[in-house]
Motif scaffolding. Structure first.
Motif, short mmCIF file in Angstrom:
data_model
loop_
_atom_site.label_atom_id
_atom_site.label_comp_id
_atom_site.label_asym_id
_atom_site.label_seq_id
_atom_site.Cartn_x
_atom_site.Cartn_y
_atom_site.Cartn_z
N LEU A 1 23.18 8.23 21.87
CA LEU A 1 24.48 8.67 21.34
C LEU A 1 24.48 10.16 20.99
CD1 LEU A 1 25.30 5.59 19.09
CD2 LEU A 1 26.32 6.18 21.30
N ARG A 2 23.30 10.70 20.69
CA ARG A 2 23.21 12.12 20.38
C ARG A 2 23.04 12.98 21.62
NH1 ARG A 2 19.32 12.74 15.02
NH2 ARG A 2 20.35 11.17 13.71
N SER A 3 22.74 12.35 22.75
CA SER A 3 22.49 13.10 23.97
C SER A 3 23.77 13.77 24.46
CB SER A 3 21.95 12.16 25.06
OG SER A 3 21.87 12.84 26.30
N PRO A 4 23.70 15.06 24.79
CA PRO A 4 24.91 15.75 25.29
C PRO A 4 25.37 15.23 26.63
CG PRO A 4 22.98 17.17 25.54
CD PRO A 4 22.54 15.97 24.73
N GLY A 5 24.44 14.58 27.38
CA GLY A 5 24.80 14.04 28.70
C GLY A 5 25.48 12.72 28.58
N ALA B 1 26.83 3.48 25.89
CA ALA B 1 25.61 4.13 26.37
C ALA B 1 24.42 3.21 26.20
CB ALA B 1 25.37 5.44 25.60
N ILE B 2 23.36 3.52 26.93
CA ILE B 2 22.09 2.80 26.81
C ILE B 2 20.99 3.83 26.55
CG2 ILE B 2 20.36 1.41 28.03
CD1 ILE B 2 22.65 0.24 29.70
N GLY B 3 20.17 3.55 25.57
CA GLY B 3 19.00 4.38 25.30
C GLY B 3 17.74 3.57 25.55
N ILE B 4 16.74 4.19 26.16
CA ILE B 4 15.49 3.51 26.48
C ILE B 4 14.32 4.30 25.92
CG2 ILE B 4 13.96 2.71 28.33
CD1 ILE B 4 16.39 2.45 30.14
N ALA C 1 6.50 11.35 38.57
CA ALA C 1 7.58 11.08 37.63
C ALA C 1 8.58 10.07 38.21
CB ALA C 1 8.30 12.37 37.27
N LEU C 2 8.90 9.07 37.41
CA LEU C 2 9.87 8.05 37.79
C LEU C 2 11.22 8.36 37.13
CD1 LEU C 2 10.66 5.22 38.97
CD2 LEU C 2 9.88 4.26 36.78
N PRO C 3 12.31 8.53 37.91
CA PRO C 3 13.63 8.84 37.33
C PRO C 3 14.29 7.58 36.78
CG PRO C 3 13.81 8.71 39.72
CD PRO C 3 12.35 8.52 39.39
N LEU C 4 13.71 7.02 35.74
CA LEU C 4 14.15 5.72 35.25
C LEU C 4 15.57 5.75 34.70
CD1 LEU C 4 13.31 2.78 34.75
CD2 LEU C 4 12.45 3.48 32.50
N ALA C 5 15.94 6.81 34.01
CA ALA C 5 17.29 6.88 33.45
C ALA C 5 18.34 6.79 34.56
CB ALA C 5 17.47 8.15 32.63
N GLY C 6 18.14 7.55 35.63
CA GLY C 6 19.10 7.52 36.73
C GLY C 6 19.15 6.18 37.42
N LEU C 7 18.01 5.54 37.59
CA LEU C 7 17.97 4.24 38.25
C LEU C 7 18.69 3.18 37.42
CD1 LEU C 7 14.26 4.29 39.51
CD2 LEU C 7 16.33 4.52 40.90
N LEU D 1 22.22 1.05 38.04
CA LEU D 1 22.23 -0.41 37.88
C LEU D 1 23.37 -0.87 36.99
CD1 LEU D 1 20.45 -3.01 38.49
CD2 LEU D 1 19.37 -2.56 36.28
N THR D 2 23.67 -0.08 35.95
CA THR D 2 24.61 -0.53 34.91
C THR D 2 25.97 0.15 34.96
OG1 THR D 2 23.77 1.11 33.35
CG2 THR D 2 22.70 -1.07 33.36
N GLY D 3 26.01 1.36 35.51
CA GLY D 3 27.27 2.09 35.54
C GLY D 3 27.63 2.79 34.25
N VAL D 4 26.69 2.94 33.33
CA VAL D 4 26.95 3.64 32.07
C VAL D 4 25.87 4.71 31.86
CG1 VAL D 4 28.09 1.65 31.01
CG2 VAL D 4 25.63 1.99 30.69
N PRO D 5 26.14 5.71 31.02
CA PRO D 5 25.13 6.75 30.77
C PRO D 5 23.86 6.15 30.14
CG PRO D 5 27.30 7.44 29.99
CD PRO D 5 27.42 5.99 30.34
N VAL D 6 22.72 6.66 30.60
CA VAL D 6 21.42 6.18 30.11
C VAL D 6 20.59 7.38 29.66
CG1 VAL D 6 19.28 4.98 30.68
CG2 VAL D 6 21.46 4.16 31.61
N HIS D 7 20.00 7.27 28.49
CA HIS D 7 19.13 8.32 27.96
C HIS D 7 17.72 7.77 27.81
CE1 HIS D 7 17.96 11.86 25.59
NE2 HIS D 7 17.31 11.01 24.80
#
Length: 321
Positions: A317-321, A78-81, A106-112, A116-122
Motif C-alpha cells: 500500500l505504501r509502494s508508489p507503483g 493490491a497484493i504484497g509478498i 533474479a526471478l521477476p516474481l512480482a510481475g508474474l 496471474l491476478t491482474g492487480v498491482p503486486v509489491h
C-alpha cells in the motif's frame, strides 16, 4: 517498553481489501486486510522454484478468496509478498532465495503474480516485511529494527518509516558477519559467521532436548534450576545473541529493537536473560551504558501477530507503483 497492538490498515478505503502473503521455506500464509484489520487467512504448503512458487501463490489466493466473508463485497487493491532472499522491491525480483528454490538468477516474481491476478503486486524481503508489520502492530514507531532468531539470523530495518533493503538487497544480513575467524565453514563461504552461534539452529546444536520442547525453553529452565552445563551453554549462546543486538543497535541506533523468530516463544524469561547479558556487557563501558540497548528491546509475541503478512500488505500500500 510495553507496546500497544494495532492491526488496522488505515490506508484502505471502505470496501477495499489488500492481501499480504508470507512465503516461507515450508508454508505460504496469506491474509486479507480491510481498514479495520484482518478478515481472513489461508495457508498452503510452499512448492519450490519458479513454477512451484506460482502454484503456491495461486492456491493460497484461491483458498483465501473462499475464506472471505460471503456477506461482503470487496475490491482487491493490491497484493504484497514477503519472501526470503535478495529482493529488489523496485524491480520486483528475488534472487538467492535458497530456502524456496531460487538461485542466483533474479526471478521477476512480482510481475508474474501481477499477470496471474491482474492487480498491482509489491515484493519485499520477508524480514523487512515482518519488521514493518511488527512496528505497526506493536505501535513502536517508525524507527525500528527486528532481529529474527530462527533457523538463521537476520535483521530487518524500518528507518523513518521506510524499509531499508540496501543497494543490493542484502541490508540486515548480520548472520553472515564473521563472529569467530577460526569458526566452522558457513554455507555462505565464510568461516565463523554469527548465525552459526546466535541462531535457533545454533542453539539446537548446542543443547539437545525433547523434540516437543523448544531448546531455548528447556535451556532457560535448566539454567535457572542450577544446571552448570546449561548455564555455560546459555551464556555462550546468549553472548552471541547480545552481540547481534549490539551490532544492530550501534549500526543504525534505532529507537526500538524487536526480537522475533522461533526463540521469541520462550517469552519474558528469554527477554530478561538477554537484557541481563547486555547490561553485564555494558558494566565496564560508559559508552555502552549510555547507549542502554537493553531498554530498547521489545519481544514480538507468538504467533508474531501475523506481522509478516501485515508488513507485506503495508509495503504494497505504501509502494508508489
Amino acid at each position: 517498553m510495553t507496546p500497544a497492538h494495532h492491526r488496522d490498515v488505515p490506508a484502505l478505503a471502505p470496501g477495499e481489501v489488500a492481501v499480504g502473503i508470507d512465503i516461507g521455506g515450508t508454508k505460504t500464509l496469506a491474509t486479507a486486510y480491510t481498514s479495520l484489520g484482518a478478515v481472513a487467512s489461508a495457508r498452503r504448503r510452499t512448492l519450490h522454484g519458479q513454477d512451484g512458487l506460482l502454484v503456491s501463490v495461486d492456491e493460497v489466493l484461491a483458498e483465501l478468496a473462499g475464506a472471505l466473508p460471503a456477506t461482503a463485497e470487496f475490491t482487491l487493491r493490491a497484493i504484497g509478498i514477503g519472501i526470503p532472499g535478495v529482493v529488489s522491491p523496485m524491480l520486483g525480483t528475488v534472487a538467492n532465495g535458497v530456502n524456496v528454490g531460487i538461485g542466483a538468477e533474479a526471478l521477476p516474481l512480482a510481475g508474474l503474480v501481477a499477470e496471474l491476478t491482474g492487480v498491482p503486486v509489491h515484493l519485499e524481503n520477508d524480514v523487512a516485511a515482518a519488521t514493518l508489520g511488527a512496528a505497526h502492530a506493536l505501535g513502536v514507531g517508525d524507527d525500528v529494527a527486528l532481529i529474527s532468531l530462527g533457523t538463521g539470523l537476520a535483521a530487518g530495518m524500518v528507518l523513518d518509516g521506510v524499509p531499508r533493503t540496501g543497494s543490493r538487497g542484502s541490508a540486515g544480513e548480520i548472520g553472515h558477519i564473521p563472529y569467530r575467524e577460526d569458526g566452522p565453514l558457513c554455507p555462505c563461504g565464510q568461516h565463523g559467521c554469527l548465525e552459526l552461534y546466535a541462531s535457533g539452529r545454533a542453539l539446537a546444536g548446542m543443547w539437545d532436548t525433547d523434540p516437543a520442547t523448544r531448546p531455548v525453553t528447556d535451556l532457560l529452565r535448566s539454567a535457572h534450576e542450577g544446571d552448570p552445563r546449561a548455564r555455560t551453554v546459555l551464556d555462550q549462546w546468549m553472548g552471541a545473541v547480545a552481540h547481534a543486538v549490539t551490532l544492530v543497535g550501534l549500526g543504525v541506533d534505532v529507537a526500538a529493537i524487536l526480537i522475533g523468530g522461533g526463540v521469541s516463544e520462550a517469552g519474558q524469561p528469554f527477554l530478561e536473560e538477554l537484557q541481563d547479558t547486555l547490561r553485564s556487557r555494558a558494566h565496564d563501558s560508559g559508552f555502552l551504558t549510555q547507549m542502554d540497548l537493553a531498554s530498547r528491546l521489545v519481544l514480538v509475541p507468538p504467533p508474531d501477530l501475523e506481522v509478516a503478512t501485515l508488513g507485506a500488505c503495508l509495503a504494497a500500500l505504501r509502494s508508489p507503483g
